[in-house]
Design a protein around this motif. Structure first.
Motif, PDB file in Angstrom:
ATOM      1  N   ARG A  91     -22.235 -23.578  23.875  1.00 36.12           N
ATOM      2  CA  ARG A  91     -22.912 -22.656  24.790  1.00 36.12           C
ATOM      3  C   ARG A  91     -21.944 -22.124  25.846  1.00 36.12           C
ATOM      4  N   LEU A  95     -20.026 -19.407  24.151  1.00 34.70           N
ATOM      5  CA  LEU A  95     -20.874 -18.227  23.998  1.00 34.70           C
ATOM      6  C   LEU A  95     -21.028 -17.483  25.324  1.00 34.70           C
ATOM      7  N   LEU A  96     -21.164 -18.238  26.403  1.00 29.62           N
ATOM      8  CA  LEU A  96     -21.279 -17.601  27.715  1.00 29.62           C
ATOM      9  C   LEU A  96     -19.991 -16.888  28.080  1.00 29.62           C
ATOM     10  N   ARG A 124     -19.790 -13.740  26.065  1.00 32.59           N
ATOM     11  CA  ARG A 124     -20.859 -12.840  26.508  1.00 32.59           C
ATOM     12  C   ARG A 124     -20.455 -12.102  27.777  1.00 32.59           C
ATOM     13  N   GLU A 156     -26.578 -13.340  21.561  1.00 24.65           N
ATOM     14  CA  GLU A 156     -27.868 -13.755  22.120  1.00 24.65           C
ATOM     15  C   GLU A 156     -28.624 -14.634  21.130  1.00 24.65           C
ATOM     16  N   SER A 189     -27.286 -16.570  18.855  1.00 25.14           N
ATOM     17  CA  SER A 189     -26.611 -17.875  18.833  1.00 25.14           C
ATOM     18  C   SER A 189     -26.962 -18.692  20.067  1.00 25.14           C
ATOM     19  N   ARG A 190     -27.069 -18.033  21.211  1.00 25.78           N
ATOM     20  CA  ARG A 190     -27.440 -18.753  22.439  1.00 25.78           C
ATOM     21  C   ARG A 190     -28.860 -19.311  22.335  1.00 25.78           C
ATOM     22  N   THR A 227     -28.709 -22.331  20.002  1.00 30.35           N
ATOM     23  CA  THR A 227     -28.145 -23.523  20.651  1.00 30.35           C
ATOM     24  C   THR A 227     -29.122 -24.098  21.671  1.00 30.35           C
TER      25      THR A 227
END
Length: 315
Positions: A179, A182-183, A186, A230, A232-233, A236
């Motif tokens: 995460r 991913l952040l 992003r 989004e 994938s987030r 998770t």
């Protein structure tokens, strides 16, 4: 390092190191400043005479993706992604109809690809500064895909973890690490998508029909990448919540079993405590069947409570 590419009025493409070395009047000039020194930075003010604020944005302060409009040029900030650290790398662009300057403090493969693409074009007569910027932007956006796909594959790999003997603690830790990645990506992709959308919908620069189609192509890629990130987030988050719920469920079952054992032994402990008192006038102490009777009572209490808990479906 500075390298200069220019197309003269005869549409001949020429390359030199510094713009001071140009031998003819350019129809189009591209100066790429890669990992520039303090001395090379002076080119921005002394040769091009850019506004001090745009120079400060490029040289001193890391900016988020954006654009600014000045009197005779536009200033853009793009973010590429480092291939090893996944951290954003800023690429600044100064552009007008005849001039484009790309400025980046780290070596950029995206700019190299755009550079090689311009060099290999068979016809230089139709090359514009906007084309160069869009080629660079397209290369930047395309380079996001390997990271987005890799993170998506990692998310899907969690579905195979159920059959592997891995502790919940390890899985939760890996989920939070994922995460975080991913952040991080992003924060790079989403502002770039907003910037490209503003270029499409606004009247920042005059675009030909071909350039608008190309910019729509770039925007479509960014939309796809944002949707994948989004998604994938969300996955998770579901994985994290599922494992936390599973861990809580296991803990509740353990606590329930321990509580049942404690409740069963409470009356037995009470009986043992009563007959452990040292009083002479307790009649059961001198009864020859007293020991057996106490055991029978304790056994009946134990099985009676177990039967009651079973009936209530408490375990």
């Amino acid at each position: 390092m500075i390298r200069t590419l220019y197309i003269d009025i005869n549409n001949e493409l020429k390359i030199c190191e510094s713009p001071y070395e140009m031998t003819s009047e350019p129809r189009l000039l591209w100066v790429d400043m890669s990992e520039p020194t303090l001395h090379e930075n002076l080119l921005l003010s002394q040769f091009f005479h850019f506004h001090p604020l745009s120079i400060e944005d490029a040289v001193s302060v890391r900016q988020r993706p954006k654009y600014k409009e000045y009197d005779d040029y536009l200033f853009y900030v793009f973010h590429a992604i480092d291939l090893t650290t996944m951290k954003p790398e800023e690429i600044d662009v100064f552009i007008n109809d005849r001039l484009i300057v790309t400025y980046h403090k780290e070596h950029s493969e995206e700019v190299d690809r755009a550079w090689n693409s311009i060099i290999q074009k068979p016809d230089n007569s139709k090359v514009s500064t906007s084309d160069i910027m869009f080629l660079t932007l397209d290369s930047i956006v395309d380079n996001y895909f390997p990271f987005v796909y890799d993170l998506e594959d990692k998310v899907f790999s969690f579905e195979d973890r159920h059959s592997v003997d891995i502790s919940t603690e390890v899985l939760i830790e890996e989920t939070f690490d994922l995460r975080e990645d991913l952040l991080l990506i992003r924060r790079t992709v989403l502002p770039m998508k907003e910037l490209v959308y503003r270029l499409l919908e606004g009247r920042v620069m005059t675009l030909s029909k071909k350039q608008k189609i190309f910019l729509h192509h770039i925007n479509d890629h960014l939309v796809k990448q944002v949707e994948m990130i989004e998604s994938s987030r969300e996955m998770t988050a579901d994985i994290r919540d599922n494992y936390i719920s599973l861990n809580s469920f296991k803990m509740n079952n353990i606590m329930k079993i321990l509580t049942i054992y404690s409740v069963i032994f409470m009356p037995l402990t009470l009986i043992a405590g009563i007959y452990g008192m040292n009083f002479d006038m307790m009649p059961e102490l001198h009864w020859q069947y007293g020991y057996v009777a106490v055991w029978l009572v304790m056994i009946l209490i134990t099985f009676g409570m177990i039967a009651y808990f079973k009936k209530k479906n408490w375990f």
